[in-house]
Motif scaffolding. Sequence first.
Motif, PDB file in Angstrom:
ATOM      1  N   UNK A  71      -5.043 -14.483   2.212  1.00 25.47           N
ATOM      2  CA  UNK A  71      -6.259 -13.890   2.760  1.00 25.47           C
ATOM      3  C   UNK A  71      -6.946 -13.018   1.708  1.00 25.47           C
ATOM      4  N   UNK A  72      -8.217 -12.717   1.990  1.00 24.97           N
ATOM      5  CA  UNK A  72      -9.040 -11.870   1.134  1.00 24.97           C
ATOM      6  C   UNK A  72      -9.557 -10.711   1.977  1.00 24.97           C
ATOM      7  N   UNK A  73      -9.614  -9.514   1.348  1.00 27.95           N
ATOM      8  CA  UNK A  73     -10.067  -8.373   2.116  1.00 27.95           C
ATOM      9  C   UNK A  73     -10.580  -7.247   1.250  1.00 27.95           C
ATOM     10  N   UNK A  74     -10.967  -6.176   1.934  1.00 26.84           N
ATOM     11  CA  UNK A  74     -11.426  -4.963   1.281  1.00 26.84           C
ATOM     12  C   UNK A  74     -11.213  -3.825   2.268  1.00 26.84           C
ATOM     13  N   UNK A  75     -11.489  -2.573   1.812  1.00 30.61           N
ATOM     14  CA  UNK A  75     -11.221  -1.465   2.705  1.00 30.61           C
ATOM     15  C   UNK A  75     -12.024  -0.234   2.382  1.00 30.61           C
ATOM     16  N   UNK A  76     -11.696   0.832   3.095  1.00 30.22           N
ATOM     17  CA  UNK A  76     -12.309   2.144   2.916  1.00 30.22           C
ATOM     18  C   UNK A  76     -11.222   3.144   2.561  1.00 30.22           C
ATOM     19  N   UNK A  77     -11.492   3.908   1.531  1.00 30.69           N
ATOM     20  CA  UNK A  77     -10.568   4.966   1.124  1.00 30.69           C
ATOM     21  C   UNK A  77     -11.206   6.306   1.473  1.00 30.69           C
ATOM     22  N   UNK A  78     -10.467   7.134   2.206  1.00 31.28           N
ATOM     23  CA  UNK A  78     -10.972   8.440   2.624  1.00 31.28           C
ATOM     24  C   UNK A  78     -10.409   9.526   1.692  1.00 31.28           C
ATOM     25  N   UNK A  79     -11.130  10.643   1.631  1.00 29.83           N
ATOM     26  CA  UNK A  79     -10.746  11.740   0.751  1.00 29.83           C
ATOM     27  C   UNK A  79     -10.792  11.275  -0.704  1.00 29.83           C
ATOM     28  N   UNK A  80     -11.974  11.320  -1.271  1.00 30.71           N
ATOM     29  CA  UNK A  80     -12.229  10.762  -2.601  1.00 30.71           C
ATOM     30  C   UNK A  80     -12.506  11.885  -3.603  1.00 30.71           C
ATOM     31  N   UNK A  81     -11.451  12.584  -4.076  1.00 28.87           N
ATOM     32  CA  UNK A  81     -11.699  13.745  -4.943  1.00 28.87           C
ATOM     33  C   UNK A  81     -12.192  13.376  -6.326  1.00 28.87           C
ATOM     34  N   UNK A  82     -12.028  12.146  -6.730  1.00 30.32           N
ATOM     35  CA  UNK A  82     -12.406  11.777  -8.100  1.00 30.32           C
ATOM     36  C   UNK A  82     -13.812  11.172  -8.180  1.00 30.32           C
ATOM     37  N   UNK A  83     -14.537  11.194  -7.082  1.00 30.22           N
ATOM     38  CA  UNK A  83     -15.909  10.702  -7.061  1.00 30.22           C
ATOM     39  C   UNK A  83     -15.990   9.276  -7.626  1.00 30.22           C
ATOM     40  N   UNK A 100     -12.140  -5.310  -3.722  1.00 27.16           N
ATOM     41  CA  UNK A 100     -11.683  -6.478  -2.950  1.00 27.16           C
ATOM     42  C   UNK A 100     -10.329  -6.945  -3.478  1.00 27.16           C
ATOM     43  N   UNK A 101      -9.534  -7.506  -2.604  1.00 26.76           N
ATOM     44  CA  UNK A 101      -8.175  -7.879  -2.992  1.00 26.76           C
ATOM     45  C   UNK A 101      -7.777  -9.221  -2.392  1.00 26.76           C
ATOM     46  N   UNK A 102      -6.814  -9.825  -3.041  1.00 25.91           N
ATOM     47  CA  UNK A 102      -6.163 -11.052  -2.571  1.00 25.91           C
ATOM     48  C   UNK A 102      -4.789 -10.663  -2.040  1.00 25.91           C
ATOM     49  N   UNK A 103      -4.430 -11.157  -0.851  1.00 20.37           N
ATOM     50  CA  UNK A 103      -3.153 -10.791  -0.251  1.00 20.37           C
ATOM     51  C   UNK A 103      -2.352 -12.047   0.080  1.00 20.37           C
ATOM     52  N   UNK A 104      -1.129 -12.075  -0.398  1.00 25.38           N
ATOM     53  CA  UNK A 104      -0.165 -13.128  -0.073  1.00 25.38           C
ATOM     54  C   UNK A 104       0.873 -12.535   0.861  1.00 25.38           C
ATOM     55  N   UNK A 105       1.163 -13.221   1.956  1.00 17.35           N
ATOM     56  CA  UNK A 105       2.105 -12.690   2.934  1.00 17.35           C
ATOM     57  C   UNK A 105       3.109 -13.760   3.333  1.00 17.35           C
ATOM     58  N   UNK A 119      11.508  -9.549  13.016  1.00 23.01           N
ATOM     59  CA  UNK A 119      12.067  -9.961  11.738  1.00 23.01           C
ATOM     60  C   UNK A 119      11.492  -9.142  10.601  1.00 23.01           C
ATOM     61  N   UNK A 120      11.424  -9.746   9.442  1.00 24.07           N
ATOM     62  CA  UNK A 120      10.937  -9.068   8.252  1.00 24.07           C
ATOM     63  C   UNK A 120       9.690  -9.717   7.698  1.00 24.07           C
ATOM     64  N   UNK A 121       8.906  -8.928   6.985  1.00 30.26           N
ATOM     65  CA  UNK A 121       7.678  -9.427   6.378  1.00 30.26           C
ATOM     66  C   UNK A 121       7.557  -8.881   4.957  1.00 30.26           C
ATOM     67  N   UNK A 122       6.834  -9.585   4.122  1.00 29.16           N
ATOM     68  CA  UNK A 122       6.626  -9.170   2.738  1.00 29.16           C
ATOM     69  C   UNK A 122       5.217  -9.559   2.319  1.00 29.16           C
ATOM     70  N   UNK A 123       4.493  -8.590   1.777  1.00 24.95           N
ATOM     71  CA  UNK A 123       3.127  -8.842   1.338  1.00 24.95           C
ATOM     72  C   UNK A 123       2.910  -8.389  -0.091  1.00 24.95           C
ATOM     73  N   UNK A 124       2.001  -9.058  -0.763  1.00 25.35           N
ATOM     74  CA  UNK A 124       1.641  -8.706  -2.133  1.00 25.35           C
ATOM     75  C   UNK A 124       0.124  -8.724  -2.234  1.00 25.35           C
ATOM     76  N   UNK A 125      -0.456  -7.562  -2.553  1.00 26.58           N
ATOM     77  CA  UNK A 125      -1.911  -7.432  -2.674  1.00 26.58           C
ATOM     78  C   UNK A 125      -2.277  -7.224  -4.136  1.00 26.58           C
ATOM     79  N   UNK A 126      -3.318  -7.925  -4.585  1.00 20.30           N
ATOM     80  CA  UNK A 126      -3.756  -7.865  -5.980  1.00 20.30           C
ATOM     81  C   UNK A 126      -5.250  -7.581  -5.994  1.00 20.30           C
ATOM     82  N   UNK A 127      -5.645  -6.519  -6.680  1.00 19.65           N
ATOM     83  CA  UNK A 127      -7.064  -6.169  -6.785  1.00 19.65           C
ATOM     84  C   UNK A 127      -7.799  -7.220  -7.601  1.00 19.65           C
ATOM     85  N   UNK A 128      -9.007  -7.583  -7.155  1.00 20.49           N
ATOM     86  CA  UNK A 128      -9.792  -8.627  -7.819  1.00 20.49           C
ATOM     87  C   UNK A 128     -10.883  -8.069  -8.719  1.00 20.49           C
ATOM     88  N   UNK A 129     -11.073  -6.763  -8.742  1.00 13.71           N
ATOM     89  CA  UNK A 129     -12.078  -6.157  -9.625  1.00 13.71           C
ATOM     90  C   UNK A 129     -11.668  -4.723  -9.914  1.00 13.71           C
TER      91      UNK A 129
END
Length: 225
Positions: A71-83, A100-105, A119-129
């Motif tokens: 899957x492909x995704x993106x998000x919001x980061x809160x509390x951004x002290x480094x502007x 944006x990131x690519x996620x393998x699960x 059961x168990x799960x394992x994910x790997x997220x890789x930033x695309x930019x």
Amino acid sequence: MREKRPRPRRSTALVTTVMTGCILAWAKVASAGEAAPASGEEDEAAARRALLYETLSAKPKGYVRTLAGLSFGSGLRFNNPYRLATQLGASAESPSATAPYLMLTGALAFGPPDGLQHGGTLGLSIALSGVGQTVLTPGYTLMYRGPGRLLVYGRAGPSIVLSPDLNVGLEVAGGTAFFVTGGLGLVLDVAGNLFYGASTWEKKYPTYPVLSASLGVIVDVEFLP
């Protein structure tokens, strides 16, 4: 002189009658002997059918569900002290957009096929930019897929930032999948992460919440061990 009449051959008739009776009796016994094995074969076939029905209708002793997703995704980061450049507000506490990131699960779950599985799960997220970032997310998962096309799940566990700097946070996530076929579907995943960062002038132990969502495909493979 009186003419002699020939006597009727009673002995011949008697012998014929006796022979006919014996033949009929033998035929009856033979037919009964042939019917017995046929009846026995029917009983044996019925027993085999009953055993097969019992075997097929019995609940499986073990059941495993395996899932793999991309899957492909993106998000919001809160509390951004480094502007960060992707800051969406005027203050440091305003949210900023993550890369944006690519996620393998992958997931492995056990339990009844028509009930709650875990059961168990394992994910790997890789930033695309932007700055290269890789995040590994092992965890525990609960899922349910009924007789329909929907699967719902939830998971929780650590979120390990492997690069550019090592860091460990927590992740709680959930999602749903709609299966177009029996084993191939579309999945929507929503995750919330919490990381601790370097100290700032305002806070000694700042936290950085991240809320992200991804959309992709998922493959469901089920088998009996």
